[in-house]
Write a protein that holds these residues in place. Structure first.
Motif, short mmCIF file in Angstrom:
data_model
loop_
_atom_site.label_atom_id
_atom_site.label_comp_id
_atom_site.label_asym_id
_atom_site.label_seq_id
_atom_site.Cartn_x
_atom_site.Cartn_y
_atom_site.Cartn_z
N SER A 79 8.79 2.65 -1.81
CA SER A 79 8.38 3.90 -1.14
C SER A 79 9.09 5.13 -1.73
O SER A 79 8.50 6.18 -1.86
N HIS A 81 11.20 7.12 -0.38
CA HIS A 81 11.18 8.26 0.54
C HIS A 81 12.51 9.02 0.46
O HIS A 81 13.58 8.43 0.41
N TRP A 94 10.59 12.21 3.43
CA TRP A 94 9.43 12.76 2.75
C TRP A 94 8.87 11.79 1.72
O TRP A 94 9.63 11.20 0.95
N ASP A 95 7.55 11.66 1.72
CA ASP A 95 6.84 11.00 0.63
C ASP A 95 6.59 12.08 -0.42
O ASP A 95 5.88 13.06 -0.16
N ASP A 97 4.78 12.29 -2.89
CA ASP A 97 3.39 12.47 -3.31
C ASP A 97 2.55 13.14 -2.23
O ASP A 97 1.42 13.56 -2.50
N ARG A 98 3.11 13.23 -1.01
CA ARG A 98 2.39 13.86 0.11
C ARG A 98 3.39 14.66 0.93
O ARG A 98 3.94 14.16 1.92
N VAL A 103 7.24 11.75 6.81
CA VAL A 103 6.85 10.44 7.34
C VAL A 103 7.75 10.05 8.52
O VAL A 103 7.43 9.14 9.28
#
Length: 365
Positions: A79, A81, A94-95, A97-98, A103
């Motif tokens: 992940s 993150h 935080w992701d 990529d998004r 999250v």
């Protein structure tokens, strides 16, 4: 300049439109994250990638509150993150990529989160994935991201005590699923180590100046040594293998030039005896720790009771400065080594610039 010594070379630099407070390499990648504060008080998060001799901005976002610190320490390699602490006291994951929404998000403290560290991630899978946060409110909290809204442990000042800013936190001793310690440093020079099994105080000392950073040489081994840096140019390395019942752990101390603040100390992932220190005079220093012939000696003044072990003192080693280079005109406030490429590093300074550096000849040490 001695050519057979490691050299600190600034490879790439990028000007930023915000004040950077922290930088972290994304595990198993050629990317790193820079976080900080815009002039209007909002938070900035930028992701850069090394590409054909240049730094390419691959993702960015602006949030309501400025970011102060971040870590990948509790993230899985799948992940990745990124955990952040902000000026509003909120912990978020935080992701990359998004970046629209976190999250995971929790109101961790009532005031700014000064420091953050993670443990149990990055493919090691020793113990639960946990994140520690330290705040201006004087408290230190440990969070398991699988458990929402409530910390799994916390240390808060007594009601009668004067509240001291917590400026640094670091995990260590996580060599199996049960053992883990947390070290916290405060603005008055206090350094406290907590056993996370019982959340009891394991050891405490005072290094006479505000603690700017704490870094174990390895998180996932039986605790070996820890570096503590302070205001007024002090670098202290404590040997954690031998604890005297009254005197505690032994240490060696050195001073940076110009009586400057030592903002960070980071051990090289590929060699735990070498660490980099970044300073308020814009300098980067490289140090190597040398062990003594014997790491402990008997306390001849103490007569053990029947069944009691003989007390021992630790023997401190020595610190050798391998290199010192001025890389910026302003304080170098954050620094991070790449886990994947020996000698590759990234650091930020208050001249609103992020730099990628290369440290040579580390394989010879």
């Amino acid at each position: 300049m001695t050519l057979d010594r490691p050299q600190i070379i600034v490879h790439l630099s990028k000007s930023l439109a915000f004040t950077p407070y922290d930088v972290k390499w994304v595990p198993s990648s050629a990317r790193f994250v820079v976080i900080g504060q815009h002039a209007r008080g909002t938070g900035a998060l930028h992701v850069y990638e090394l590409e054909k001799g240049d730094l390419k901005l691959t993702a960015e976002t602006e949030k309501q509150h400025a970011f102060k610190c971040g870590t990948f320490g509790a993230a899985s390699l799948r992940s990745r993150h990124f955990a952040t602490g902000d000026f509003d006291g909120r912990l978020a994951l935080w992701d990359l990529d998004r970046l629209e929404l976190p999250v995971y998000s929790v109101k961790s403290h009532d005031q700014i989160i000064n420091c953050i560290d993670g443990c149990g991630g990055l493919g090691r899978n020793i113990g639960p994935p946990e994140i520690a946060t330290g705040s201006r409110d004087g408290s230190v909290k440990v969070w398991d991201v699988r458990q929402k809204d409530r910390p799994v442990g916390k240390v808060t000042p007594a009601k009668d005590d004067k509240t001291r800013d917590c400026w640094a936190v670091a995990f260590g001793n996580s060599f199996n699923d049960d053992e883990r310690v947390l070290c916290a440093g405060y603005e008055n020079g206090d350094v406290k180590m907590f056993d996370l099994r019982t959340f009891g105080l394991l050891w405490e000392t005072n290094v006479k100046n505000g603690v700017c950073s704490i870094d174990f040489d390895r998180k996932d081994i039986r605790m070996n040594k820890v570096a503590v840096t302070t205001l007024e140019s002090s670098i202290n390395v404590f040997d954690l293998r031998t604890k005297h019942p009254k005197e505690g752990y032994c240490s060696v101390t050195t001073k940076e030039k110009d009586n400057t603040t030592v903002w960070t100390a980071k051990h090289l992932p590929q060699n735990r005896e070498i660490f980099a220190a970044s300073a308020g005079n814009g300098g980067l220093s490289l140090y190597k720790y040398h062990y003594p012939p014997k790491r402990s000696r008997l306390d001849g003044k103490h007569t053990p009771a029947p069944g009691e072990a003989q007390w021992e003192f630790g023997n401190p080693g020595t610190l050798e400065q391998l290199q010192h280079t001025v890389v910026a005109e302003q304080p170098v406030s954050s620094f991070d080594w790449s886990m994947d490429k020996q000698g590759l590093c990234a650091f930020t300074a208050f001249d609103q610039t992020v730099r990628v550096g290369i440290v040579t000849k580390l394989n010879l040490y």
